[in-house]
Design an enzyme around this catalytic site. Structure first.
Site: not given
Length: 529
Positions: A13, A472-474
């Site tokens: 990401l 975390n991602c988006m």
């Protein structure tokens, strides 16, 4: 294995978010240099156009070096500790990888000269065969090498991440222990990566042929191929693995192949960005946009908001106010930025029937955009991308078909959801006999920097000692816990989460939306106290 796959998907990401931003700047710059949009007078302002040209050059730098960005990002995301060392080793490994490939290829007579179209035709190949062979090679950071695109970066990133996690705590004999620990990682990278490059020299041609075969198969499938992509994309959304599927079509021949300015470009997003930068016609751009942006727009701008409205209208009168707050928050994220989880997580775990309906409609959106030759594109797929890559590029993109199809899709989502909810008495938000008022009121509560909120999140996850890692991602907080039985699932929504996913017992994903990045930062800081 599931944990590693989750980390791999998350690590992709960082470059993708950079691509999204660079793509927006590229689209704006292309529009500001198009006399049909801004007028010839503006295009003739030399100083302004030089500045815009510089912006396009910077965006091109991002897209032209994606493999090395992927290598660094994967090593960074998958490293357990000492992430800076992993990133450094990955950059070094990437250079060694392609330098080794370049040397081996040279020994086997494969050079830029011997694989050129002119040389191959002189050797007896037809023009078509010569172009096919030539397209298998490219120059990366000055090294003539296989055209592996981001796969080269992925191979290096995964290899270095494995070496880093295995050796970054290595203790050597005291006389040479200066080279132990994290300093040992670059050294072992120098030894292992050439071996990986040697294996790749023999193995990659077979992988390349397989990818090409799959790409031709999807191309032959026509609009059904785009439907299958859309369907599978949503099928993977609960696990977060849709990111991997996206990267496959964005950066490999499975997403299409096109010749732009005499260069072979593979992957849907690569084709779109290269075409925008080169001012290619929409016929070329549509090869890439089949799998990006426009199909997503149909659902996020029209379909999911209509589904949210159906859930609101199906809720009980006394609960509508609280349900409306949930729907509006999810609707804003969906329409503006293309982030779908806040709306999707209101129904995909409650009802498989609604989830399957959503997957089918999502695939239909991609299929119809392909059928009507829409070439809007974009990465995020919200209204921002629609304006920049659709409206500003003119009617030749067929952007209006998104609105025409979107109107029918919105109607199908609204009436389809409302019928299914009432027919099968599906307990979407607001239809429960007794909504937990306190939980609902807290579902949007707590400032991101509120220490009590962060402390609550840690406590719900079983305490600091129960958290093995947190990233975390988006939109999701991705946590690996030691003892999954200590996690209080029932209290998670009280922290403002809109969804909860458990790909495995130890791997937990909590959906917080766009504020997740700050939450992850605050939780990490809290754990260090």
């Amino acid at each position: 294995m599931r944990g590693n796959i989750q980390k791999f998907g998350k690590s992709l990401l960082l470059p993708i978010s950079t691509i999204a931003a660079a793509g927006i700047f590229l689209g704006l710059a292309a529009a500001l240099q198009n006399p049909n949009i801004v007028g010839q007078g503006f295009v003739d302002i030399v100083g302004v156009q030089h500045f815009i040209g510089f912006i396009r050059r910077l965006a091109g730098l991002v897209f032209g070096n994606l493999p090395v960005f992927f290598a660094i990002s994967i090593a960074l995301g998958m490293a357990k500790e000492e992430k800076a060392t992993a990133a450094f080793a990955s950059l070094m490994g990437f250079l060694v990888f392609h330098s080794t490939l370049n040397y081996i290829m040279g020994l086997n007579g494969l050079t830029a000269a011997t694989t050129s179209v002119a040389y191959l035709m002189e050797s007896g190949y037809s023009l078509i065969d010569a172009n096919i062979i030539n397209a298998r090679f490219e120059t990366v950071l000055g090294f003539f090498t296989y055209r592996m695109n981001v796969f080269g970066g992925v191979i290096v990133g995964i290899t270095v991440a494995y070496l880093h996690n295995k050796f970054y705590k290595t203790v050597l004999p005291s006389s040479i222990n200066f080279f132990g620990g994290k300093r040992f990682v670059p050294l072992v990278t120098l030894l292992v990566i050439p071996v990986v490059a040697l294996l790749s020299f023999f193995v990659w041609p077979f992988i390349d042929s397989l990818i090409g075969f799959l790409g031709r198969g999807i191309e032959a499938a026509g609009i059904f191929g785009t439907f299958v992509f859309g369907f599978l994309n949503r099928l993977l959304i609960p696990t977060g693995l849709h990111h991997i599927l996206n990267q496959i079509v964005r950066f490999t021949p499975i997403g299409g192949t096109a010749v732009i300015d005499g260069e072979t470009v593979v992957g849907a997003l690569n084709i779109f960005n290269a075409g925008i930068n080169a001012g290619s016609p929409n016929e070329i751009l549509s090869i890439g946009t089949r799998f990006i942006g426009q199909g997503h727009m149909v659902s996020v701008i029209f379909g999911l908001p209509a589904a949210g409205l159906a859930m609101l209208h199906s809720s009980k009168t006394e609960n509508k106010a609280r349900v409306k707050a949930l729907i509006i928050a999810g609707l804003a994220a969906s329409m503006l930025t293309g982030i779908t989880e806040p709306l999707e997580f209101l129904f995909i775990f409650i009802s498989p029937i609604l989830f399957v309906f959503h997957m089918i409609m999502y695939g239909i959106g991609y299929m119809l955009m392909d059928l009507f030759n829409v070439s809007v594109g974009g990465v995020q797929g919200g209204l921002i991308d629609f304006v920049i890559f659709g409206l500003l590029r003119g009617t030749g993109t067929n952007w209006f078909m998104i609105w025409i199809v979107g109107a029918f899709v919105a109607a199908a989502y609204y009436f389809g959801f409302k019928f299914l909810i009432e027919k099968f008495n599906i307990m979407t938000p607001g239809r429960e006999d007794d909504m937990d008022a306190e939980s609902e009121e807290n579902s949007g509560g707590g400032e991101i920097k509120d220490g009590a909120l962060i402390e609550s999140i840690v406590a719900i996850l079983g305490g600091a000692e129960n958290i093995e890692s947190i990233e975390n991602c988006m939109t999701r907080l991705r946590v690996v816990v030691i003892n999954p039985d200590l996690v209080s699932e029932g209290d998670i929504k009280k922290t403002g989460a809109s969804g909860f996913v458990r790909p495995s017992r130890e791997n937990i994903q909590i959906v917080y939306g766009l504020k997740v990045d700050q939450i992850a930062t605050d939780v990490k800081a809290f754990l260090k106290k």
